[in-house]
Design a protein around this motif. Structure first.
Motif, PDB file in Angstrom:
ATOM      1  N   ILE A 266      -4.146  -4.272 -13.037  1.00  0.00           N
ATOM      2  CA  ILE A 266      -3.666  -5.208 -11.573  1.00  0.00           C
ATOM      3  C   ILE A 266      -5.124  -3.754 -10.926  1.00  0.00           C
ATOM      4  O   ILE A 266      -4.685  -2.726 -11.018  1.00  0.00           O
ATOM      5  N   SER A 267      -6.458  -4.060 -10.601  1.00  0.00           N
ATOM      6  CA  SER A 267      -7.171  -3.421  -9.521  1.00  0.00           C
ATOM      7  C   SER A 267      -7.006  -3.542  -8.199  1.00  0.00           C
ATOM      8  O   SER A 267      -6.837  -4.154  -8.148  1.00  0.00           O
ATOM      9  N   VAL A 268      -7.252  -2.134  -8.091  1.00  0.00           N
ATOM     10  CA  VAL A 268      -7.551  -2.690  -6.312  1.00  0.00           C
ATOM     11  C   VAL A 268      -8.849  -1.476  -6.450  1.00  0.00           C
ATOM     12  O   VAL A 268      -9.373  -0.799  -6.931  1.00  0.00           O
ATOM     13  N   TRP A 269      -9.493  -2.263  -5.062  1.00  0.00           N
ATOM     14  CA  TRP A 269     -10.896  -1.862  -4.831  1.00  0.00           C
ATOM     15  C   TRP A 269     -10.606  -2.051  -2.953  1.00  0.00           C
ATOM     16  O   TRP A 269     -10.489  -2.278  -3.412  1.00  0.00           O
ATOM     17  N   GLN A 270     -11.888  -0.904  -3.471  1.00  0.00           N
ATOM     18  CA  GLN A 270     -12.112  -0.102  -2.046  1.00  0.00           C
ATOM     19  C   GLN A 270     -13.396  -0.771  -1.546  1.00  0.00           C
ATOM     20  O   GLN A 270     -14.285  -0.735  -2.931  1.00  0.00           O
ATOM     21  N   LEU A 271     -13.972  -1.196  -0.627  1.00  0.00           N
ATOM     22  CA  LEU A 271     -15.810  -2.270  -0.560  1.00  0.00           C
ATOM     23  C   LEU A 271     -16.101  -0.944  -0.379  1.00  0.00           C
ATOM     24  O   LEU A 271     -17.390  -1.159  -0.223  1.00  0.00           O
ATOM     25  N   THR A 272     -16.035   0.048   0.573  1.00  0.00           N
ATOM     26  CA  THR A 272     -17.478   0.998   0.825  1.00  0.00           C
ATOM     27  C   THR A 272     -16.752   2.175   0.312  1.00  0.00           C
ATOM     28  O   THR A 272     -16.619   3.272   0.674  1.00  0.00           O
ATOM     29  N   PRO A 273     -17.739   2.724  -0.907  1.00  0.00           N
ATOM     30  CA  PRO A 273     -18.956   1.786  -1.876  1.00  0.00           C
ATOM     31  C   PRO A 273     -17.411   0.905  -2.778  1.00  0.00           C
ATOM     32  O   PRO A 273     -16.661   1.197  -2.375  1.00  0.00           O
ATOM     33  N   LEU A 274     -17.974  -0.463  -3.171  1.00  0.00           N
ATOM     34  CA  LEU A 274     -17.280  -1.075  -4.288  1.00  0.00           C
ATOM     35  C   LEU A 274     -17.123  -0.202  -5.425  1.00  0.00           C
ATOM     36  O   LEU A 274     -17.818  -0.443  -6.195  1.00  0.00           O
ATOM     37  N   GLU A 275     -15.493  -0.285  -5.523  1.00  0.00           N
ATOM     38  CA  GLU A 275     -15.268   1.089  -6.320  1.00  0.00           C
ATOM     39  C   GLU A 275     -13.270   0.677  -6.987  1.00  0.00           C
ATOM     40  O   GLU A 275     -12.817   1.104  -5.592  1.00  0.00           O
ATOM     41  N   ILE A 276     -13.375   0.968  -7.866  1.00  0.00           N
ATOM     42  CA  ILE A 276     -11.804   1.138  -8.258  1.00  0.00           C
ATOM     43  C   ILE A 276     -11.165   2.221  -7.588  1.00  0.00           C
ATOM     44  O   ILE A 276     -11.291   3.351  -7.851  1.00  0.00           O
TER      45      ILE A 276
END
Length: 483
Positions: A86-96
């Motif tokens: 399972i990977s959880v990404w932040q969107l600002t910036p797009l990265e794990i």
């Protein structure tokens, strides 16, 4: 909005709950579109570690009083999962921002928990629910969850206590847990044959649980700490010989008084009981039956206006509506869909006996039928605008893709939408949540979505496209930005 795919197929387009972000996967590229309804459209692309993603899931950010746009943006997350990771990404910036590895195979569902820093994993065979904290790395376990979908559990609005249905042996259980620690607050053995789901009231005061339809009408009301408060078994003074039980329930949104004042109970016999929360007794029953002897200017009938498939609405009588609405054969009866407008003053419903009709009820004063819209094809989806009384109606059609729009003050409209025709005839619609109360929305199939709005031009109505996104792209081409 959770999406999944079959073996070897593309992962469908996933929209955030507010409609402001759209994501899909192409090969090993995770592609996120933001600012989709503005002129400054943005696309971010990141590499995933392996093929075979099974799901994408946004954390649904709610705007709390006093939170800035930057604070809300920092809470945005998207979850991607395959059989092992399972990977959880932040969107600002797009990265794990976090990963969970070594997941047991066969997980039934994976979702965010109470906030963007918790992940829920429902294990195979309903053996347990694991709650993973992304802050401290700890995990909590709740054994024997009855369901692995949203009707089996829920978080209390604002304070985030967890209520969940369990089935360890033969009896249904309700347990309520503290936020974050998941320590047990209360445990109740339910007097149910086969509980079908639970829902918190929007004000967080009540938990409603309904039993299987074969048990007759049975809705249990619990306090927020899991104490049984009331049991509803149908309107008083009504013969229960033909009581076929409950199909679904829906809470009315919080009123200006800050409370949830009504619970709608959709029945298998096609009626809706409206319960007031101060007593949880029925104050009105709505029936999906046209009165053929009555004439009403508020009944609208879909009419095709060209061989190409264009259509509009015309006023109709009850008898005309009846002629377009044959009883569905071979299907169990019951309320198929119920949804309240954002202010709670209107309720839209669809009944399985006449799946081509949308019934719109006014709840101001004495509840009454305010309007009905009769279509050629079954209704797939109805969606209220998040802040104003506008309703989008989406029907199943393998002809021209089109959207239907209703408002209490205006003539309803039907407009073609410029997306590729889906052979299944199944499209999805979602409003965006704009700070200025705009009326943009998404419309599309599993492969292509467009975002835009309805505009009146030259005496007609048309869908104005702001952006289009297709999942059938490769890493080197993420086009479809605007038309």
């Amino acid at each position: 909005m959770d999406v999944s795919t079959g073996p070897g197929g593309p992962l469908n387009i996933c929209l955030s709950d507010d409609g402001l972000y759209a994501t899909h996967v192409s090969g090993k590229a995770l592609i996120v579109h933001s600012s989709v309804a503005s002129e400054n459209k943005e696309v971010q692309i990141a590499s995933v570690k392996e093929n075979g993603l099974k799901s994408l899931k946004y954390f649904n950010v709610g705007s709390s009083l006093g939170e800035s746009d930057s604070q809300i943006a920092s809470q945005r997350r998207i979850l991607s999962a395959n059989d092992a990771r399972i990977s959880v990404w932040q969107l600002t910036p797009l990265e794990i921002s976090a990963e969970i590895e070594g997941i047991e195979p066969g997980a039934l569902a994976i979702d965010f928990g109470a906030d963007e820093n918790e992940v829920l994993v429902f294990h195979a065979w309903h053996t347990k629910l694991s709650i993973h904290s992304l802050v401290n790395g700890r995990s909590s376990v709740i054994k024997s969850p009855k369901f692995a979908h949203h009707l089996g559990f829920g978080y209390r609005p604002n304070t985030r206590e967890l209520a969940i249905l369990l089935k360890p042996e033969t009896s249904d259980l309700l347990t309520v847990h503290e936020p974050r620690s998941y320590d047990l607050i209360n445990r109740m053995v339910l007097p149910t044959i086969d509980a079908q789901g639970l829902k918190w009231s929007p004000d967080g005061k009540w938990i409603a649980i309904w039993d299987i339809a074969s048990a007759g009408t049975k809705v249990l009301i619990f306090t927020a700490d899991g104490q049984l408060f009331r049991s509803y078994s149908g309107p008083s003074g009504v013969d229960d010989t033909f009581d076929f039980g409950v199909k679904q329930i829906e809470w009315r949104p919080v009123s200006h008084r800050g409370t949830s004042e009504t619970l709608a109970v959709g029945k298998v016999n096609g009626t809706i009981d409206l319960l007031r929360t101060h007593t949880f007794s029925s104050v009105a029953t709505l029936s999906h039956v046209f009165q053929a002897h009555q004439q009403s200017p508020n009944i609208w009938r879909e009419r095709y206006t060209s061989a190409a498939g264009d259509a509009d609405y015309v006023e109709a009588s009850c008898s005309s509506a009846l002629s377009m609405s044959p009883e569905s054969a071979g299907l169990s009866r019951g309320v198929l869909t119920m949804t309240f407008s954002s202010d709670g003053c209107l309720l839209a419903s669809v009944d399985t006996a006449r799946q081509n009709v949308v019934w719109i009820w006014s709840l101001d004063g004495t509840p009454r039928l305010a309007s009905a819209l009769v279509h050629e094809q079954p209704v797939r989806q109805i969606a209220w605008h998040p802040s104003t009384p506008q309703l989008l109606i989406n029907t199943v059609t393998n002809a021209l893709p089109a959207i239907r729009w209703w408002s209490p003050q205006d003539h309803p409209l039907i407009a073609r939408v410029p997306v590729q025709r889906s052979e299944s005839g199944k499209y999805d619609v979602k409003w965006t949540t704009g700070s200025n109360g705009d009326s943009t929305f998404w419309f599309g199939s599993s492969e292509e979505h467009v975002i835009g709005y309805l505009a009146v031009q030259d005496g007609g109505v048309q869908f104005e496209v702001l952006n289009s996104i297709s999942s059938r792209v490769n890493e080197g081409h993420v086009g479809g930005l605007g038309r």
